[in-house]
Write a protein that holds these residues in place. Structure first.
Motif, PDB file in Angstrom:
ATOM      1  N   SER A 174     -49.160  -6.644  -3.524  1.00 41.73           N
ATOM      2  CA  SER A 174     -50.611  -6.722  -3.642  1.00 41.73           C
ATOM      3  C   SER A 174     -51.225  -7.394  -2.417  1.00 41.73           C
ATOM      4  CB  SER A 174     -50.986  -7.505  -4.910  1.00 41.73           C
ATOM      5  OG  SER A 174     -52.378  -7.697  -4.988  1.00 41.73           O
ATOM      6  N   TRP A 175     -50.578  -8.430  -1.930  1.00 42.10           N
ATOM      7  CA  TRP A 175     -51.079  -9.147  -0.753  1.00 42.10           C
ATOM      8  C   TRP A 175     -50.980  -8.289   0.496  1.00 42.10           C
ATOM      9  CZ3 TRP A 175     -47.735 -11.653   3.090  1.00 42.10           C
ATOM     10  CH2 TRP A 175     -48.459 -12.413   4.013  1.00 42.10           C
ATOM     11  N   LEU A 176     -49.919  -7.463   0.611  1.00 36.82           N
ATOM     12  CA  LEU A 176     -49.746  -6.602   1.776  1.00 36.82           C
ATOM     13  C   LEU A 176     -50.834  -5.542   1.877  1.00 36.82           C
ATOM     14  CD1 LEU A 176     -45.880  -6.001   1.821  1.00 36.82           C
ATOM     15  CD2 LEU A 176     -47.238  -7.316   3.450  1.00 36.82           C
ATOM     16  N   ALA A 177     -51.469  -5.203   0.763  1.00 38.20           N
ATOM     17  CA  ALA A 177     -52.546  -4.213   0.791  1.00 38.20           C
ATOM     18  C   ALA A 177     -53.863  -4.811   1.266  1.00 38.20           C
ATOM     19  CB  ALA A 177     -52.722  -3.600  -0.605  1.00 38.20           C
ATOM     20  N   PRO A 228     -52.788  -8.344   5.584  1.00 42.53           N
ATOM     21  CA  PRO A 228     -53.123  -7.515   6.752  1.00 42.53           C
ATOM     22  C   PRO A 228     -54.297  -6.588   6.464  1.00 42.53           C
ATOM     23  CG  PRO A 228     -51.191  -6.646   5.647  1.00 42.53           C
ATOM     24  CD  PRO A 228     -51.534  -7.926   4.928  1.00 42.53           C
ATOM     25  N   LEU A 229     -55.284  -6.602   7.341  1.00 39.79           N
ATOM     26  CA  LEU A 229     -56.418  -5.668   7.261  1.00 39.79           C
ATOM     27  C   LEU A 229     -56.151  -4.562   8.278  1.00 39.79           C
ATOM     28  CD1 LEU A 229     -59.364  -8.227   6.951  1.00 39.79           C
ATOM     29  CD2 LEU A 229     -58.080  -7.080   5.133  1.00 39.79           C
ATOM     30  N   GLY A 276     -57.980  -3.832   1.773  1.00 37.23           N
ATOM     31  CA  GLY A 276     -57.504  -3.104   2.945  1.00 37.23           C
ATOM     32  C   GLY A 276     -57.711  -1.607   2.811  1.00 37.23           C
ATOM     33  N   LEU A 277     -57.463  -1.062   1.621  1.00 41.24           N
ATOM     34  CA  LEU A 277     -57.678   0.362   1.381  1.00 41.24           C
ATOM     35  C   LEU A 277     -59.162   0.701   1.427  1.00 41.24           C
ATOM     36  CD1 LEU A 277     -56.652   3.158   0.606  1.00 41.24           C
ATOM     37  CD2 LEU A 277     -56.661   2.437  -1.784  1.00 41.24           C
ATOM     38  N   ALA A 278     -60.007  -0.169   0.869  1.00 39.34           N
ATOM     39  CA  ALA A 278     -61.449   0.070   0.894  1.00 39.34           C
ATOM     40  C   ALA A 278     -61.986   0.063   2.324  1.00 39.34           C
ATOM     41  CB  ALA A 278     -62.162  -0.991   0.053  1.00 39.34           C
ATOM     42  N   ILE A 279     -61.432  -0.808   3.180  1.00 38.31           N
ATOM     43  CA  ILE A 279     -61.856  -0.824   4.582  1.00 38.31           C
ATOM     44  C   ILE A 279     -61.558   0.517   5.244  1.00 38.31           C
ATOM     45  CG2 ILE A 279     -61.368  -1.858   6.840  1.00 38.31           C
ATOM     46  CD1 ILE A 279     -60.918  -4.501   5.415  1.00 38.31           C
ATOM     47  N   MET A 280     -60.378   1.066   4.970  1.00 40.28           N
ATOM     48  CA  MET A 280     -60.023   2.366   5.542  1.00 40.28           C
ATOM     49  C   MET A 280     -60.925   3.467   5.014  1.00 40.28           C
ATOM     50  SD  MET A 280     -57.635   1.834   7.673  1.00 40.28           S
ATOM     51  CE  MET A 280     -57.164   3.534   7.956  1.00 40.28           C
TER      52      MET A 280
END
Length: 353
Positions: free
Chosen positions: A198-201, A274-275, A328-332
């Motif tokens: 979860s943190w890696l995402a 990570p972002l 991170g997924l939302a940023i992408m």
């Protein structure tokens, strides 16, 4: 202070000290700051607990309100928004620094392996020393990121520091460290494995006031870094030989800038994970909106990073409460289409010219 025209014909504000600020850059920075403020206010009313703007006003006034609503706004949403903006600021600022340092528009803490080095070091601490206080995780991230930076300088060599060579070597190191990350996730205990995944995402779910207070030290450190490093990067953007001709000690300046980039990248990675690709997207989007050099480029890139993370935080709240969309997924999802559109428009402009 007076409004005049610069050497390139752009409108600039010239201060008494001789410093010139391009008017378009200043207006862009003000617009992004307003966008963050307005977006932050809107996000304070969004979440699983229903709230309105009047509830926010009552909280600021100190009026009586339910404990659940007060906790949701003051202890969950506010620190999450602040952490998102500061983390996005630091990651984008690091990306802008590394792009100038490596003379490569694709340079990024992730692609060069700096983020992955911080990740591996932090994961080793979490897996091997689970009882260690969390205050040591940023230190572990810094050590891991700095180790990758030193390894890159050794592998690439002092006299072969071209942007392509650094990028290719960084990708190779990042790929190797990614395999180590996969092994750690695979063989870690199930509870730790799920938390690490979860943190890696990239996640803002664990942001609270102590975390904001700890990370704010790095955020405020980055502000004078922009003022100092921006001036150095303006010379480095011209190439090493020209920078040396202008009196810039390149072999001293570059390692110092790299250490600053590692510090900011490691702190952001330890705080929110990570972002991915933010360090590449934000400087390019900022440059597309308002081209700039030196300190102005760093400032606009950092502001754009903060805007993207705050916008991504809003996107994570639009889905069902049961679906926790990683930041991170939302940023992408937000940044990648904008990045593609900006590149397409830039290509069309170049073709016409």
């Amino acid at each position: 202070m007076r409004l005049t025209k610069g050497l390139h014909g752009y409108a600039v504000l010239r201060l008494g000290s001789g410093l010139e600020i391009r008017l378009h850059n200043l207006l862009t920075a003000i617009a992004m700051a307003l966008l963050v403020v307005i977006g932050g206010v809107v996000l304070l009313t969004m979440g699983s607990t229903d709230s309105t703007f009047s509830d926010l006003v009552d909280l600021l006034r100190g009026s009586a309100m339910s404990e659940d609503l007060s906790f949701a706004i003051a202890d969950v949403r506010m620190p999450r928004i602040l952490m998102g903006f500061m983390a996005g600021w630091c990651v984008a600022l690091t990306g802008a620094m590394l792009q100038s340092l490596a003379q490569n528009p694709l340079a990024d803490p992730g692609l060069l392996g700096l983020s992955q080095g911080s990740l591996v070091a932090i994961m080793l601490v979490l897996v091997l020393f689970p009882g260690l206080p969390l205050i040591y995780t940023p230190l572990a991230g810094f050590v891991g990121g700095l180790a990758v930076a030193v390894l890159l300088m050794v592998l690439v060599g002092r006299h072969h520091s071209g942007g392509l060579g650094i990028l290719l070597m960084g990708i190779a190191v990042e790929t190797t460290l990614s395999s180590v990350t996969s092994v750690l996730i695979l063989y870690a205990p199930p509870e730790q494995s799920h938390a690490i995944a979860s943190w890696l995402a990239g996640s803002l779910f664990h942001s609270d006031w102590p975390a904001v207070g700890g990370f704010s030290v790095w955020f405020f450190f980055s502000i004078p870094a922009v003022l100092v490093v921006g001036r150095k990067l303006r010379s480095l953007d011209l190439g090493d030989h020209m920078a040396l001709a202008l009196g810039e000690p390149v072999h001293v300046t570059k390692p110092i800038i790299l250490i600053i980039a590692v510090l900011l990248s490691a702190a952001a990675t330890a705080a929110v994970g990570p972002l991915v690709f933010l360090g590449v997207m934000a400087p390019h989007l900022a440059g597309f909106i308002s081209p700039a050099k030196g300190r102005a480029r760093l400032l606009l890139s950092a502001m754009m990073g903060g805007v993207l993370v705050v916008a991504a935080d809003g996107l994570t709240r639009l889905g069902p409460d049961q679906v926790a969309l990683p930041t991170g997924l939302a940023i992408m999802m937000i940044g990648a289409p904008l990045f593609i559109i900006s590149l397409r428009i830039r290509t069309m402009r170049q073709a016409r010219s």
